[in-house]
Motif scaffolding. Structure first.
Motif, PDB file in Angstrom:
ATOM      1  N   TYR A 197       0.822  -1.215   0.000  1.00 25.54           N
ATOM      2  CA  TYR A 197       0.000   0.000   0.000  1.00 25.54           C
ATOM      3  C   TYR A 197       0.858   1.268   0.000  1.00 25.54           C
ATOM      4  N   ALA A 198       2.155   1.101   0.290  1.00 23.97           N
ATOM      5  CA  ALA A 198       3.028   2.265   0.424  1.00 23.97           C
ATOM      6  C   ALA A 198       3.493   2.773  -0.942  1.00 23.97           C
ATOM      7  N   ASP A 199       3.965   4.011  -0.944  1.00 21.21           N
ATOM      8  CA  ASP A 199       4.584   4.550  -2.153  1.00 21.21           C
ATOM      9  C   ASP A 199       6.038   4.088  -2.231  1.00 21.21           C
ATOM     10  N   ARG A 200       6.624   3.863  -1.063  1.00 24.37           N
ATOM     11  CA  ARG A 200       8.049   3.543  -0.994  1.00 24.37           C
ATOM     12  C   ARG A 200       8.292   2.678   0.227  1.00 24.37           C
ATOM     13  N   VAL A 201       9.194   1.734   0.123  1.00 24.60           N
ATOM     14  CA  VAL A 201       9.549   0.883   1.265  1.00 24.60           C
ATOM     15  C   VAL A 201      11.025   1.097   1.583  1.00 24.60           C
ATOM     16  N   LEU A 202      11.322   1.355   2.855  1.00 31.33           N
ATOM     17  CA  LEU A 202      12.717   1.452   3.302  1.00 31.33           C
ATOM     18  C   LEU A 202      13.022   0.178   4.085  1.00 31.33           C
ATOM     19  N   PHE A 203      14.133  -0.455   3.757  1.00 35.82           N
ATOM     20  CA  PHE A 203      14.524  -1.695   4.433  1.00 35.82           C
ATOM     21  C   PHE A 203      15.661  -1.403   5.402  1.00 35.82           C
ATOM     22  N   PHE A 204      15.466  -1.788   6.650  1.00 34.54           N
ATOM     23  CA  PHE A 204      16.453  -1.538   7.702  1.00 34.54           C
ATOM     24  C   PHE A 204      17.146  -2.827   8.134  1.00 34.54           C
ATOM     25  N   HIS A 205      18.454  -2.681   8.394  1.00 38.25           N
ATOM     26  CA  HIS A 205      19.196  -3.786   9.002  1.00 38.25           C
ATOM     27  C   HIS A 205      20.294  -3.168   9.841  1.00 38.25           C
ATOM     28  N   ASP A 206      20.406  -3.608  11.087  1.00 39.83           N
ATOM     29  CA  ASP A 206      21.461  -3.108  11.973  1.00 39.83           C
ATOM     30  C   ASP A 206      21.546  -1.586  12.020  1.00 39.83           C
ATOM     31  N   GLY A 207      20.394  -0.945  12.115  1.00 41.10           N
ATOM     32  CA  GLY A 207      20.383   0.510  12.287  1.00 41.10           C
ATOM     33  C   GLY A 207      20.654   1.321  11.034  1.00 41.10           C
ATOM     34  N   GLU A 208      20.655   0.639   9.886  1.00 39.72           N
ATOM     35  CA  GLU A 208      20.920   1.375   8.639  1.00 39.72           C
ATOM     36  C   GLU A 208      19.876   1.060   7.584  1.00 39.72           C
ATOM     37  N   ILE A 209      19.671   2.026   6.682  1.00 42.09           N
ATOM     38  CA  ILE A 209      18.823   1.747   5.522  1.00 42.09           C
ATOM     39  C   ILE A 209      19.696   1.007   4.519  1.00 42.09           C
ATOM     40  N   VAL A 210      19.336  -0.260   4.238  1.00 46.13           N
ATOM     41  CA  VAL A 210      20.183  -1.056   3.351  1.00 46.13           C
ATOM     42  C   VAL A 210      19.554  -1.244   1.980  1.00 46.13           C
ATOM     43  N   ASP A 211      18.277  -0.897   1.852  1.00 46.68           N
ATOM     44  CA  ASP A 211      17.650  -1.035   0.540  1.00 46.68           C
ATOM     45  C   ASP A 211      16.390  -0.188   0.525  1.00 46.68           C
ATOM     46  N   GLU A 212      15.902   0.057  -0.691  1.00 43.58           N
ATOM     47  CA  GLU A 212      14.715   0.897  -0.837  1.00 43.58           C
ATOM     48  C   GLU A 212      13.936   0.367  -2.027  1.00 43.58           C
ATOM     49  N   TYR A 213      12.633   0.466  -1.978  1.00 37.38           N
ATOM     50  CA  TYR A 213      11.827   0.012  -3.117  1.00 37.38           C
ATOM     51  C   TYR A 213      10.703   1.007  -3.362  1.00 37.38           C
ATOM     52  N   ARG A 214      10.574   1.457  -4.591  1.00 38.76           N
ATOM     53  CA  ARG A 214       9.462   2.344  -4.953  1.00 38.76           C
ATOM     54  C   ARG A 214       8.358   1.514  -5.559  1.00 38.76           C
ATOM     55  N   CYS A 215       7.178   1.563  -4.954  1.00 41.37           N
ATOM     56  CA  CYS A 215       6.066   0.786  -5.487  1.00 41.37           C
ATOM     57  C   CYS A 215       5.458   1.540  -6.663  1.00 41.37           C
ATOM     58  N   ASN A 216       5.330   0.845  -7.759  1.00 41.99           N
ATOM     59  CA  ASN A 216       4.741   1.480  -8.935  1.00 41.99           C
ATOM     60  C   ASN A 216       3.274   1.140  -9.075  1.00 41.99           C
ATOM     61  N   GLN A 217       2.915   0.016  -8.543  1.00 44.51           N
ATOM     62  CA  GLN A 217       1.535  -0.423  -8.651  1.00 44.51           C
ATOM     63  C   GLN A 217       1.206  -1.226  -7.404  1.00 44.51           C
ATOM     64  N   LYS A 218      -0.071  -1.557  -7.258  1.00 40.08           N
ATOM     65  CA  LYS A 218      -0.498  -2.229  -6.032  1.00 40.08           C
ATOM     66  C   LYS A 218       0.163  -3.587  -5.825  1.00 40.08           C
ATOM     67  N   LYS A 219       0.375  -4.323  -6.889  1.00 38.95           N
ATOM     68  CA  LYS A 219       0.818  -5.706  -6.700  1.00 38.95           C
ATOM     69  C   LYS A 219       2.324  -5.878  -6.860  1.00 38.95           C
ATOM     70  N   ASP A 220       3.052  -5.242  -5.970  1.00 42.21           N
ATOM     71  CA  ASP A 220       4.500  -5.338  -6.003  1.00 42.21           C
ATOM     72  C   ASP A 220       5.007  -6.318  -4.958  1.00 42.21           C
ATOM     73  N   MET A 221       4.117  -7.162  -4.498  1.00 43.57           N
ATOM     74  CA  MET A 221       4.408  -8.006  -3.341  1.00 43.57           C
ATOM     75  C   MET A 221       5.666  -8.859  -3.534  1.00 43.57           C
ATOM     76  N   ASP A 222       5.816  -9.480  -4.713  1.00 40.68           N
ATOM     77  CA  ASP A 222       6.937 -10.397  -4.922  1.00 40.68           C
ATOM     78  C   ASP A 222       8.272  -9.694  -4.719  1.00 40.68           C
ATOM     79  N   GLU A 223       8.370  -8.513  -5.308  1.00 45.81           N
ATOM     80  CA  GLU A 223       9.606  -7.736  -5.213  1.00 45.81           C
ATOM     81  C   GLU A 223       9.899  -7.380  -3.749  1.00 45.81           C
ATOM     82  N   ILE A 224       8.852  -6.978  -3.023  1.00 42.53           N
ATOM     83  CA  ILE A 224       9.021  -6.601  -1.612  1.00 42.53           C
ATOM     84  C   ILE A 224       9.448  -7.819  -0.793  1.00 42.53           C
ATOM     85  N   ILE A 225       8.817  -8.954  -1.048  1.00 38.87           N
ATOM     86  CA  ILE A 225       9.156 -10.177  -0.305  1.00 38.87           C
ATOM     87  C   ILE A 225      10.611 -10.567  -0.578  1.00 38.87           C
ATOM     88  N   THR A 226      11.020 -10.470  -1.836  1.00 43.08           N
ATOM     89  CA  THR A 226      12.400 -10.816  -2.192  1.00 43.08           C
ATOM     90  C   THR A 226      13.393  -9.957  -1.423  1.00 43.08           C
TER      91      THR A 226
END
Ligand SMILES: Nc1ncnc2c1ncn2[C@@H]1O[C@H](COP(=O)(O)OP(=O)(O)O)[C@@H](O)[C@H]1O
Ligand SMILES: [Mg+2]
Length: 254
Positions: free
Chosen positions: A214-243
């Motif tokens: 549902y988000a526009d953007r996902v920030l991935f955290f590990h050990d206190g740092e942002i290690v990855d980011e994902y911009r959602c382009n459409q509703k069904k980006d689940m696979d990419e987010i899970i990966t």
């Protein structure tokens, strides 16, 4: 560079918890912008600093170093009382996983609380509460107490309370953690509708990839740092987010 579409600028924020015999680096040089009207999901391993970040953005805790700018301005005393309370009251709506509703108050009274604390007059409180109750689909439950409600209904009350002052920023920690799949989707849709109506910014901590879609953007955290980011382009980006989430869970960032 300051962009007027940016509401919060997080700059090199670090947080060290220190006590007798220990020192934990909970956040390490975290920087990102939260845009006006943007929904950002924060995902990460347990202990990666997500709640610490939320607490700092909500001025419930202070960073050890680094700064937070609101609308491009640093407020020196932002993390000290009484400025911290003022900042929260004017800018932030919190939604907690545990709902934090007051058990002796009715649904209406729980939702009205932030306006009462702000010293609003009775007519304004009454009309705003009615509006929110309708929006949240709680009309038939407005005189009930929290224990008489389902988890989903309680979460609607908590969201209603968080947004009744139309705060420009909504912060949520695992907001659907206690809810089933359908209720969780209903609630997320309500939040997205609210966001679109009031151009609010939302930062939602979650371990649920469905929430993150549902988000526009996902920030991935590990050990206190942002290690990855994902911009959602459409509703069904689940696979990419899970990966991406799996990659973090398997600690492929070292
Ligand atoms: N009040 C505290 N005192 C000491 N250490 C803390 C405190 N709060 C959190 N931590 C530590 O900081 C790290 C980040 O915690 P937290 O932000 O709660 O992570 P998350 O929400 O991602 O699970 C963890 O190692 C945690 O044990
Ligand atoms: Mg947490």
């Amino acid at each position: 560079m300051q962009n007027s579409d940016v509401i919060l600028t997080v700059e090199n924020v670090s947080k060290v918890y220190e006590g007798e015999g220990y020192s934990v680096n909970a956040l390490n040089n975290v920087s990102f912008n939260l845009l006006r009207g943007e929904f950002v999901a924060v995902m990460g391993t347990s202990g990666s600093g997500k709640s610490t970040l939320l607490n700092i953005l909500g001025a419930l805790d202070a960073p050890s170093t680094g700064s937070i700018k609101l609308n491009g301005h640093v407020t020196k005393e932002m993390f000290l009382e009484p400025m911290a309370s003022y900042y929260r009251r004017e800018n932030i709506g919190f939604i907690f996983q545990s709902f934090n509703l007051l058990k002796d108050l009715s649904v209406e009274e729980n939702i009205a609380l932030p306006l009462i604390l702000k010293g609003e007059n009775k007519e304004i409180i009454s009309s705003k509460v009615s509006e929110i109750i309708e929006l949240m689909g709680l009309t038939n439950w407005k005189s009930h107490r929290p224990v008489q409600l389902s988890g989903g209904q309680q979460q609607r009350v908590a969201i209603g309370r968080a947004i009744i002052t139309a705060p420009p920023i909504v912060l949520a920690d695992e907001l659907t953690g206690n809810l089933d799949f359908n209720t969780s989707n209903d609630i997320l849709q309500v939040l997205v509708n609210m966001k679109e109506r009031f151009n609010q910014s939302m930062l939602v901590v979650t371990h649920d990839p469905n929430v993150a879609t549902y988000a526009d953007r996902v920030l991935f955290f590990h050990d206190g740092e942002i290690v990855d980011e994902y911009r959602c382009n459409q509703k069904k980006d689940m696979d990419e987010i899970i990966t991406k989430f799996k990659r973090i869970m398997e600690k492929q960032y070292t």
